[in-house]
Design an enzyme around this catalytic site. Structure first.
Site, short mmCIF file in Angstrom:
data_model
loop_
_atom_site.label_atom_id
_atom_site.label_comp_id
_atom_site.label_asym_id
_atom_site.label_seq_id
_atom_site.Cartn_x
_atom_site.Cartn_y
_atom_site.Cartn_z
CB SER A 70 31.46 55.24 -13.77
OG SER A 70 31.04 54.23 -12.87
CE1 TYR A 103 30.73 51.64 -17.83
CE2 TYR A 103 31.20 51.37 -15.49
CZ TYR A 103 30.53 52.02 -16.51
OH TYR A 103 29.68 53.07 -16.22
#
Length: 216
Positions: A70, A103
């Site tokens: 990401s 995350y």
């Protein structure tokens, strides 16, 4: 189980993941995002890497590994600090749990995993890359949305409206567009093992925001 059924594996894409969810642990006791997004993929890759290499030997073509990372693995416009992996407390036992930071930790681990695989195996046998697929229309943002708008009918309507707005604005992309970066790493010639391939993203560095195949 896979090796009992199949004798070759040309491509492994580690795509499963969760994002910014409330704190909980896996059955093995790991923080949920780190366990689901990284450790499960790490174990699967370790188990299947021999078959990837055997397939490359048999076909004369390198097998491919793609790790879904990401832009959150890097510093973004939403970051309060540069992402890092806290090796002293990966499971958030001695610090306040921050879902987005957890995350980012897991996504940085995805990038480092692919980079590590690229250093352990020659590109003639295994091409390992990591990707940022973009902000893709999916339920992945559901925990963010629920924290912002609640879980009621009104909150659900607002979430749906915002997703449509960001799709119209071009910040969010449909799944078929989000898959393009992964497909490029799977299918294209000239893919660089160890590199990071990215759709556009909210990188803090303005020169990186357009993405790159691969990022410089």
């Amino acid at each position: 189980a896979f090796r009992e059924k199949y004798r070759r594996l040309d491509v492994l894409v580690n795509n499963a993941g969760v994002m910014a969810c409330p704190y909980k642990r896996t059955e093995d006791g790991f923080e949920w995002q780190f366990g689901c997004n990284h450790l499960g993929h790490f174990l699967l890759t370790s188990r299947l890497a021999p078959l990837l290499l055997e397939t490359a030997e048999a076909t004369g073509e390198p097998s491919r590994l793609v790790a879904l990372s990401s832009c959150g693995a890097a510093e973004t416009s939403l970051s309060k600090a540069v992402p890092r992996i806290d090796f002293d407390d990966p499971n958030w036992e001695s610090r306040e749990y921050v879902p987005q930071v957890a995350y980012s930790q897991s996504k940085l681990a995805n990038y480092l995993h692919a980079l590590g695989v690229s250093k352990r195996h020659p590109a003639e046998k295994l091409i390992a890359t990591s990707v940022h697929p973009g902000w893709v229309l999916s339920p992945l943002d559901q925990h963010y949305a629920k924290r912002m708008f609640g879980e009621g009918a009104v909150g659900g309507w607002l979430i749906d409206w915002l997703r449509k707005f960001f799709m119209w604005k071009g910040d969010m992309i449909p799944p078929e567009d989000g898959a393009q970066t992964t497909l490029h790493c799977v299918l294209a010639d000239g893919v660089e093992s160890g590199s990071f391939y990215s759709q556009f993203g909210i990188y803090k560095d303005s020169e990186s925001q357009a993405g790159g195949w691969p990022m410089e």
